[in-house]
Enzyme design. Structure first.
Site, PDB file in Angstrom:
ATOM      1  N   CYS A  69       0.705  -1.032   0.133  1.00  0.00           N
ATOM      2  CA  CYS A  69      -0.482  -0.138   0.161  1.00  0.00           C
ATOM      3  C   CYS A  69       1.498   1.228   0.058  1.00  0.00           C
ATOM      4  CB  CYS A  69      -1.193  -0.190   1.869  1.00  0.00           C
ATOM      5  SG  CYS A  69      -1.476   1.033   1.529  1.00  0.00           S
ATOM      6  N   CYS A 180      -0.681   3.495  -6.642  1.00  0.00           N
ATOM      7  CA  CYS A 180      -1.588   3.126  -5.801  1.00  0.00           C
ATOM      8  C   CYS A 180      -1.851   2.099  -5.891  1.00  0.00           C
ATOM      9  CB  CYS A 180      -2.908   3.825  -5.911  1.00  0.00           C
ATOM     10  SG  CYS A 180      -4.007   3.051  -4.720  1.00  0.00           S
TER      11      CYS A 180
HETATM   12  N1  DGL Z   1      -3.922   1.133  -1.802  1.00  0.00           N
HETATM   13  C1  DGL Z   1      -3.203   1.698  -1.309  1.00  0.00           C
HETATM   14  C2  DGL Z   1      -2.240   2.000  -2.221  1.00  0.00           C
HETATM   15  O1  DGL Z   1      -1.614   1.842  -2.475  1.00  0.00           O
HETATM   16  C3  DGL Z   1      -4.384   3.272  -0.840  1.00  0.00           C
HETATM   17  C4  DGL Z   1      -5.935   3.451  -0.900  1.00  0.00           C
HETATM   18  C5  DGL Z   1      -6.778   3.685  -0.333  1.00  0.00           C
HETATM   19  O2  DGL Z   1      -7.528   2.965   1.268  1.00  0.00           O
HETATM   20  O3  DGL Z   1      -6.852   5.338  -0.411  1.00  0.00           O
HETATM   21  O4  DGL Z   1      -1.791   3.048  -1.510  1.00  0.00           O
END
Ligand code: DGL
Length: 253
Positions: A69, A180
């Protein structure tokens, strides 16, 4: 055993790469479904969510933790590494890949969560690479919501992508950095809507880094079953269809 963390389903895109590279490892995937999307939380609050999840994964026996993440990485990884001594490998927006493979006159477009784009860590990385003058940042928080609702195609998503990416895209743009992990589910669609853009993300590079670290720390397992257990904010997932179907979707893409 390796713990893989994301706010939701996004980290499955990295888990998918990890299972290809480390087929004999066992994984625990932790989706913080109670708090997704992270964009709507303060960075301090996100740091607490991430630390709690990391400690949970350690308690379950994970030797190494992967922050799958970008948002978690950008608000929490330095803090966690300074506090704990187990291996923490973290994804970050692949701006270096885009910089290394593009000409100086090419512009780079990074889409990520607003928290990542505003973070000191990401902005320091951009400065180190010296690409501030040819970089455009685009927050796409709604794409996380579409992904969490299981909407990966269709007029609503296309309209959103066309409008948002269309605001910045130009003939000078060559790479779009998917900063993301949720956005990797839309890689093909973005490239179809914007044929001048090649999408890059940090998944492959991070998976290779996980393998290197496990080798270095002597943690690499060749005898385990390749079993994946799923948790949603600390609760064990019993009906695995959602996660199995998403991993199958990634295998087919
Ligand atoms: N999947 C996450 C990232 O790579 C964040 C998504 C979220 O919860 O806003 O930043």
């Amino acid at each position: 055993m390796i713990g893989v963390f994301d706010s939701g389903i996004g980290g499955l895109t990295l888990l998918h790469e990890l299972t290809r590279l480390l087929p004999h490892e066992d994984f625990i995937y932790f989706a913080d479904t109670d708090h997704v999307p992270y964009s709507y939380h303060h960075p301090e609050e996100i740091r607490i969510f991430v630390e709690n999840a990391v400690l949970f994964l350690r308690e379950k026996g994970c030797d190494a933790i992967v922050l799958a993440c970008n948002t978690a990485t950008n608000v929490a990884v330095e803090y966690l590494r300074s506090k704990y001594d187990f291996p923490i490998i973290a994804i970050q927006p692949a701006v270096k890949v885009a910089a290394d493979h593009s000409e100086d006159h090419n512009r780079i477009l990074t889409c990520a969560t607003p928290v990542t784009l505003k973070s000191e860590r990401y902005n320091n990385l951009v400065k180190t690479l010296g690409i501030e003058n040819r970089l455009d940042n685009l927050p796409l928080p709604k794409l996380v919501e579409f992904a969490e609702k299981g909407i990966f195609e269709g007029p609503e998503v296309e309209e959103y992508l066309r409008t948002e990416i269309g605001k910045l895209n130009s003939a000078d743009h060559h790479f779009i950095v998917l900063g993301c992990t949720h956005f990797t589910f839309y890689e093909k669609l973005i490239e179809k809507l914007f044929p001048n853009l090649e999408a890059v993300d940090g998944n492959e590079g991070t998976a290779r880094q996980v393998k290197r670290i496990l080798e270095k720390e002597n943690l690499l397992k060749v005898s385990r079953s390749g079993y994946i257990t799923f948790y949603e904010s600390g609760r064990k997932v019993k009906y695995l269809d959602k996660y199995r179907n998403l991993l199958a979707k990634l295998r087919l893409s």
